[in-house]
Design an enzyme around this catalytic site. Sequence first.
Site, short mmCIF file in Angstrom:
data_model
loop_
_atom_site.label_atom_id
_atom_site.label_comp_id
_atom_site.label_asym_id
_atom_site.label_seq_id
_atom_site.Cartn_x
_atom_site.Cartn_y
_atom_site.Cartn_z
N ASP A 155 -15.06 -3.65 3.33
CA ASP A 155 -14.62 -4.74 4.22
C ASP A 155 -14.71 -4.35 5.69
OD1 ASP A 155 -12.43 -3.02 4.34
OD2 ASP A 155 -10.92 -4.60 4.14
N ARG A 187 0.85 -1.20 0.00
CA ARG A 187 0.00 0.00 0.00
C ARG A 187 0.87 1.24 0.00
NH1 ARG A 187 -5.16 0.30 3.99
NH2 ARG A 187 -5.65 -1.67 2.96
N SER A 227 -8.52 0.40 0.54
CA SER A 227 -9.53 0.37 1.58
C SER A 227 -9.99 1.78 1.97
CB SER A 227 -9.00 -0.41 2.79
OG SER A 227 -10.03 -0.65 3.71
#
Length: 622
Positions: free
Chosen positions: A336, A73, A175
């Site tokens: 999520d 990330r 995310s």
Amino acid sequence: MSDCGAPGDVNSNVLVARSTGDPQLDKAVWQWLSWDKNQKTKEQIESLLQDGKHKELRDRLCCRLSFGTAGLRSAMGAGFCYINDLTVIQSTQGIYKYLERNFSDFKQRGFVVGYDTRGQVTSNCSSKKLAKLTAAVLLAKDVPVYFFSTYVPTPFVPYAVQQLGAVAGVMITASHNRKEDNGYKVYWENGAQITSPHDKEIIKCIEECVEPWNGSWNENLVDTSPLRQDPLKKICDCYMEDLKKICYHRELNVQTSLKFVHTSFHGVGHDYVQLAFKAFGFQPPIPVPEQKDPDPDFSTVKCPNPEEGESVLELSLRLAEKENAKVVVATDPDADRLAVAEQQENGCWKVFTGNELAALFGWWMFSRWKENCSQDADVRNVYMLATTVSSKILRAIALKEGFHFEETLPGFKWIGSRVKNLLDSGKEVLFAFEESIGFMCGTSVLDKDGVSAAVVTAEMATYLEGQNLTLAQKLVEIYEMYGYHISKTSYFLCYDPPTIKRIFERLRNFDGPQSYPKCCGIYNVLHVRDVTTGYDSSQLNKKSVLPVSKSSQMITFTFQNGCVATLRTSGTEPKIKYYAEMCALPEQSDRSVLEEELQKLIEALIENFLEPDKNGLTWRSA
């Protein structure tokens, strides 16, 4: 990769006119300009070179991405340590090499690729494009690829890996991170995120094949290759069917007059949460119109993280008031994780913490199991799990009810792997969580899942309404039965890695070499556990039961007053996080006294151990 760029011969005539004076950096620049076919990111490096910005070039080209708690990330943009077309191609080539070594049937079983809705115009970089390049690398090597035809929630990728029998899968997502970031999350054949040693071995394989192969840039392969299949319909249908396994009160859901508002935070969640509610028999939740559709700029929120609470839930709460909806469910951009807010009798909204929601989910999943299990079911075969920085409330419930509770290192990758091991040995796992609003209800998906958690919340609220209880009132009942667990989590921003290292090294040598603090202000320390070094003073052999995790900093202090506090670095952002919890016995029911004690201890922890003024740390709310 520790040095600039990557291995390989460099033409000595290259860049003579524009040499940086640093042979390693010249080599890295040459490699980037030779390999990158994305005009925008190529121009970013050329521009830095022309402007003589050698330090920034070094920062961008002289280190490589590494696996954190959520895969790779970073910010989108040019450079070997950023997320971009070239680094995603390199990562996938490394994964191909590693999987080819490990699976003789790789080319029969295939690979899953999913993506969210992130994008950045300045780098011509989007999750879908990065997913197409991921697929292209594999399709060019004759690997069948299950490539979703549209954006999906992150949990769909691990679910698809298991359902389709694939060897692995990748989800392109960052995310809930800021809009500038993107990421590359890898799942193993067991449906859990990869853990050590796979992550380290994949990094080695990436370093062995950094130059793009023929075909790796051919993103059109997803449209033309006969080896590409679209698993969307099958996976979505199967997922919604499997979801019904944790639906216990469909008749109540069908009849309820309760209304729910859902926000998908400009991400992927809207369609899938609507389908999940339908699967449980509910009317669809009311969507927040301004946040329903994907928007890579996340234009209505200061940050796309529902964990930030009421400030980012403003639109949902106002809509809920207008629609007379008592409960708001918020999925983060890749769906999520889940935040929940409930309107109280005084009209104010309570936004539940991850730990509070876990207390509710833990009670709910166990009480439903107890009500529905067969007569010969053994409670000693039942498990719940949490990461070690999360609330110990499940431990308290487990002690009283007779099931097992286990802790893992932070990050759902550790939970997923452990749950798979437990299932394979015949155990039954009901629920697992991490305090940062990540929940796993049931075991259809071995990762956190905001879609299933949203609809389970709705069913729980519906059931409780029939008992004349709100979620908040039930939470108090749970704490009164099992003991108050009052926790507080926050963070400081620190953009200087040497400062972070110095803070933690000071704690390891507090009263002298290799001597941890014996007190924090007026609070005596009972035990210290340092999973970075593998030390645990509470164990006879002084060794931590949790695996050593040298790549990140994490020290836990257990105090004599019953408080447990952990300091750790974030695996995905420039943060030092603190987690503190008072774990009281059921008879200690004065919540205000416990809260006051916790607050004083946190103040002592910050002042004595983190020293924010001295170390130039920025507090979360500043």
